[in-house]
Every structure is written in structure tokens, then in C-alpha cells.
Design a protein around this motif. Sequence first.
Motif, PDB file in Angstrom:
ATOM      1  N   SER A  17      -8.125  -2.291  26.970  1.00  0.00           N
ATOM      2  CA  SER A  17      -7.618  -3.630  26.724  1.00  0.00           C
ATOM      3  C   SER A  17      -7.822  -4.082  25.283  1.00  0.00           C
ATOM      4  CB  SER A  17      -8.320  -4.631  27.658  1.00  0.00           C
ATOM      5  OG  SER A  17      -9.727  -4.610  27.439  1.00  0.00           O
ATOM      6  N   ALA A  18      -8.565  -3.309  24.485  1.00  0.00           N
ATOM      7  CA  ALA A  18      -8.810  -3.703  23.105  1.00  0.00           C
ATOM      8  C   ALA A  18      -7.487  -3.819  22.353  1.00  0.00           C
ATOM      9  CB  ALA A  18      -9.716  -2.693  22.417  1.00  0.00           C
ATOM     10  N   ASP A  19      -7.406  -4.805  21.477  1.00  0.00           N
ATOM     11  CA  ASP A  19      -6.160  -5.099  20.777  1.00  0.00           C
ATOM     12  C   ASP A  19      -6.053  -4.229  19.526  1.00  0.00           C
ATOM     13  OD1 ASP A  19      -3.794  -6.228  20.057  1.00  0.00           O
ATOM     14  OD2 ASP A  19      -4.685  -8.020  19.171  1.00  0.00           O
ATOM     15  N   LEU A  20      -5.805  -2.930  19.721  1.00  0.00           N
ATOM     16  CA  LEU A  20      -5.676  -1.998  18.616  1.00  0.00           C
ATOM     17  C   LEU A  20      -4.209  -1.671  18.387  1.00  0.00           C
ATOM     18  CD1 LEU A  20      -8.609   0.446  19.424  1.00  0.00           C
ATOM     19  CD2 LEU A  20      -8.608  -1.514  17.881  1.00  0.00           C
ATOM     20  N   ASN A  21      -3.876  -1.341  17.168  1.00  0.00           N
ATOM     21  CA  ASN A  21      -2.507  -1.020  16.809  1.00  0.00           C
ATOM     22  C   ASN A  21      -2.475   0.247  15.966  1.00  0.00           C
ATOM     23  OD1 ASN A  21      -0.715  -3.166  17.868  1.00  0.00           O
ATOM     24  ND2 ASN A  21      -2.044  -4.510  16.670  1.00  0.00           N
ATOM     25  N   PRO A  22      -1.317   0.914  15.890  1.00  0.00           N
ATOM     26  CA  PRO A  22      -1.240   2.131  15.081  1.00  0.00           C
ATOM     27  C   PRO A  22      -1.236   1.836  13.594  1.00  0.00           C
ATOM     28  CG  PRO A  22       0.914   1.586  15.969  1.00  0.00           C
ATOM     29  CD  PRO A  22      -0.058   0.627  16.594  1.00  0.00           C
ATOM     30  N   ALA A  23      -1.506   2.888  12.815  1.00  0.00           N
ATOM     31  CA  ALA A  23      -1.283   2.856  11.375  1.00  0.00           C
ATOM     32  C   ALA A  23      -0.017   3.658  11.108  1.00  0.00           C
ATOM     33  CB  ALA A  23      -2.471   3.473  10.640  1.00  0.00           C
ATOM     34  N   PHE A  24       0.845   3.126  10.252  1.00  0.00           N
ATOM     35  CA  PHE A  24       2.097   3.796   9.921  1.00  0.00           C
ATOM     36  C   PHE A  24       1.969   4.468   8.560  1.00  0.00           C
ATOM     37  CE2 PHE A  24       3.278   0.503  12.949  1.00  0.00           C
ATOM     38  CZ  PHE A  24       4.101   1.211  13.824  1.00  0.00           C
ATOM     39  N   VAL A 132     -13.495  -4.486   3.871  1.00  0.00           N
ATOM     40  CA  VAL A 132     -12.528  -5.438   4.433  1.00  0.00           C
ATOM     41  C   VAL A 132     -11.383  -4.692   5.119  1.00  0.00           C
ATOM     42  CG1 VAL A 132     -10.883  -7.278   3.897  1.00  0.00           C
ATOM     43  CG2 VAL A 132     -13.091  -7.199   2.724  1.00  0.00           C
ATOM     44  N   LEU A 133     -10.901  -3.625   4.474  1.00  0.00           N
ATOM     45  CA  LEU A 133      -9.812  -2.842   5.059  1.00  0.00           C
ATOM     46  C   LEU A 133     -10.267  -2.125   6.319  1.00  0.00           C
ATOM     47  CD1 LEU A 133      -8.253  -1.424   1.779  1.00  0.00           C
ATOM     48  CD2 LEU A 133      -7.180  -3.030   3.366  1.00  0.00           C
ATOM     49  N   ARG A 134     -11.465  -1.570   6.295  1.00  0.00           N
ATOM     50  CA  ARG A 134     -11.966  -0.884   7.484  1.00  0.00           C
ATOM     51  C   ARG A 134     -12.108  -1.847   8.658  1.00  0.00           C
ATOM     52  NH1 ARG A 134     -15.177   0.859  11.042  1.00  0.00           N
ATOM     53  NH2 ARG A 134     -17.162  -0.120  10.999  1.00  0.00           N
ATOM     54  N   GLU A 135     -12.662  -3.029   8.401  1.00  0.00           N
ATOM     55  CA  GLU A 135     -12.824  -4.016   9.465  1.00  0.00           C
ATOM     56  C   GLU A 135     -11.463  -4.497   9.978  1.00  0.00           C
ATOM     57  OE1 GLU A 135     -15.291  -7.023   7.801  1.00  0.00           O
ATOM     58  OE2 GLU A 135     -17.143  -5.826   7.984  1.00  0.00           O
ATOM     59  N   SER A 136     -10.497  -4.610   9.078  1.00  0.00           N
ATOM     60  CA  SER A 136      -9.159  -5.026   9.490  1.00  0.00           C
ATOM     61  C   SER A 136      -8.546  -4.013  10.450  1.00  0.00           C
ATOM     62  CB  SER A 136      -8.257  -5.184   8.258  1.00  0.00           C
ATOM     63  OG  SER A 136      -8.726  -6.215   7.423  1.00  0.00           O
ATOM     64  N   PHE A 137      -8.721  -2.726  10.136  1.00  0.00           N
ATOM     65  CA  PHE A 137      -8.160  -1.671  10.977  1.00  0.00           C
ATOM     66  C   PHE A 137      -8.809  -1.671  12.353  1.00  0.00           C
ATOM     67  CE2 PHE A 137      -7.744   3.099  11.785  1.00  0.00           C
ATOM     68  CZ  PHE A 137      -6.438   3.005  12.228  1.00  0.00           C
ATOM     69  N   THR A 138     -10.121  -1.769  12.404  1.00  0.00           N
ATOM     70  CA  THR A 138     -10.812  -1.701  13.691  1.00  0.00           C
ATOM     71  C   THR A 138     -10.654  -2.975  14.518  1.00  0.00           C
ATOM     72  OG1 THR A 138     -12.896  -2.371  12.628  1.00  0.00           O
ATOM     73  CG2 THR A 138     -12.509  -0.018  12.881  1.00  0.00           C
ATOM     74  N   ARG A 139     -10.291  -4.089  13.885  1.00  0.00           N
ATOM     75  CA  ARG A 139     -10.052  -5.313  14.681  1.00  0.00           C
ATOM     76  C   ARG A 139      -8.610  -5.386  15.173  1.00  0.00           C
ATOM     77  NH1 ARG A 139      -7.050  -8.747  11.630  1.00  0.00           N
ATOM     78  NH2 ARG A 139      -7.426  -8.794   9.371  1.00  0.00           N
ATOM     79  N   GLY A 140      -7.739  -4.463  14.729  1.00  0.00           N
ATOM     80  CA  GLY A 140      -6.401  -4.419  15.276  1.00  0.00           C
ATOM     81  C   GLY A 140      -5.274  -4.756  14.333  1.00  0.00           C
TER      82      GLY A 140
END
Length: 251
Positions: A17-24, A132-140
Amino acid sequence: MEDPDDLLRELRERPPSADLNPAFLLADSRPLFARLGEGSVSELVAAAYRDAAWIWGPRAAYLGACNGDRPEFYEIFESFAEAAKCPQRMHVRAEPTEAERDFLAEADLIVLGGGDPLRGLRAFESADLVEVLRESFTRGAVLVGVSAGATLLGLGTRDAAERFAPTLGLVPLVIETGPDAAERLAASVQQAPIPRGVAIPAGGAAAFHPDGSLEPLASTLEEIVSEEGGGLRRAHLLPPTEGGGDERPVH
């Protein structure tokens, strides 16, 4: 910087259910707007936020440190963000203001522009934006790397002295883009901490999913793995419209 294996493990262990998204990962800007199997990248990004509720809509940040913040590249980003239905947009420069830094920390879409990936990395390190970028990726947040921006999201690339230089490591692959991507990748993976990478040719694109899978979106990609003994194992990764992959060992 967090070890790529640890990051991948963390992503895989998140509940479904975690709100994760892909990286393009894009070789250039063409796939931002081109028709792919399930729509353009802008449509795929917009779909990631279809069910979210904002008063002012999703926030999209552009980082142009790889190219010295050239304004013509930001104009391409603006068109993409508009197509992706992100009304709030900001150019976060290599030396960001506090307002730019705060916007980036809350951005829903982050686009890393092309240029020189190591130039971009030095700028991010100087401005304390790596975490900041790492936290952004892991928060979705949805991350989109274009050309050097895609390389920057990966494990690293070779520098001018042909030594392996680590990059952000958010995607646990070595990523090379452009016409000679496969040739550069073959050299890079032999020096990388994780000896696996993908070459994305001109016009090509891929999505890296939270479960660690890599999905070709446009053009045939080439995966290269460096094996013990010095051999290279190669596999062609075809987008859905072109069929399945084809592996062949290279010695």
C-alpha cells in the motif's frame, strides 16, 4: 550516501500500500512526449497522480545542474510538466534559494536534465541536495532522468580519467545513454559495485519500478552484466510492442 543494495531492499520491503512510484530513465527528451505502449511518459506521470487530491495540483521541480541551468532545457520541462498536468512548477538551480530548496523537498515530480552527470552531482553535493533527492524518491516522488540525468540516477559512470565515479545510486544499475551507450556501459559495469547496467539508445526510455524491475518503454535496450572471469553477459530488452528479450553471452 546509502548503499544501493540497502535502498533496493528498503523499496522491496515496503508494504504494497506504500505510495511508491517508478523512476523514468530517458536517453533524451523525445520519449517525454512520444507515443509509447501505454502512452507517453507525460501521460504515465499524470496517471500516477490521478487519484490524488490537491488544491493547487501536483508540484514539478526541474534540476538543470548537469547543463549549467540552460533556459532552453527548462522550456522543454515546462511543456512536459504541463502535459503531465503539474500546474505548480519551479526551476531549482545549481545554487538554489531557500524557496527552491523547500519546493524541491515537497515536489511530486522531479526532472533531472541532461548534460554532464558528474557536473550535476558536484552541484548537488555542494548544495546538500543529495539527501533531499533520496528522501523524495523513497517517499514516492516520480523521478525522471533525461540523458545525463538518467545516468545520474544510477550507480555511476566513468570520469575523464576512465575511473568509475559513483553517482546518486537511487536506481541500483549503471545507466548509460545515447548512441554509444552500450560501448560505454561495457566498460563501466566492470568497475561498478553492482556489475549490472542498462544501455538506453537515442530515443529510448525505461521505467524502474519499486520492486526492482526494469521495464523498457521505447526502443530496444541492452542489459550488460559483468561476470567473474571477465566475461560480459548481454540481453536485449524489448518494449512490449516488439516482443521478448534475447540473451547471448559475450566473452
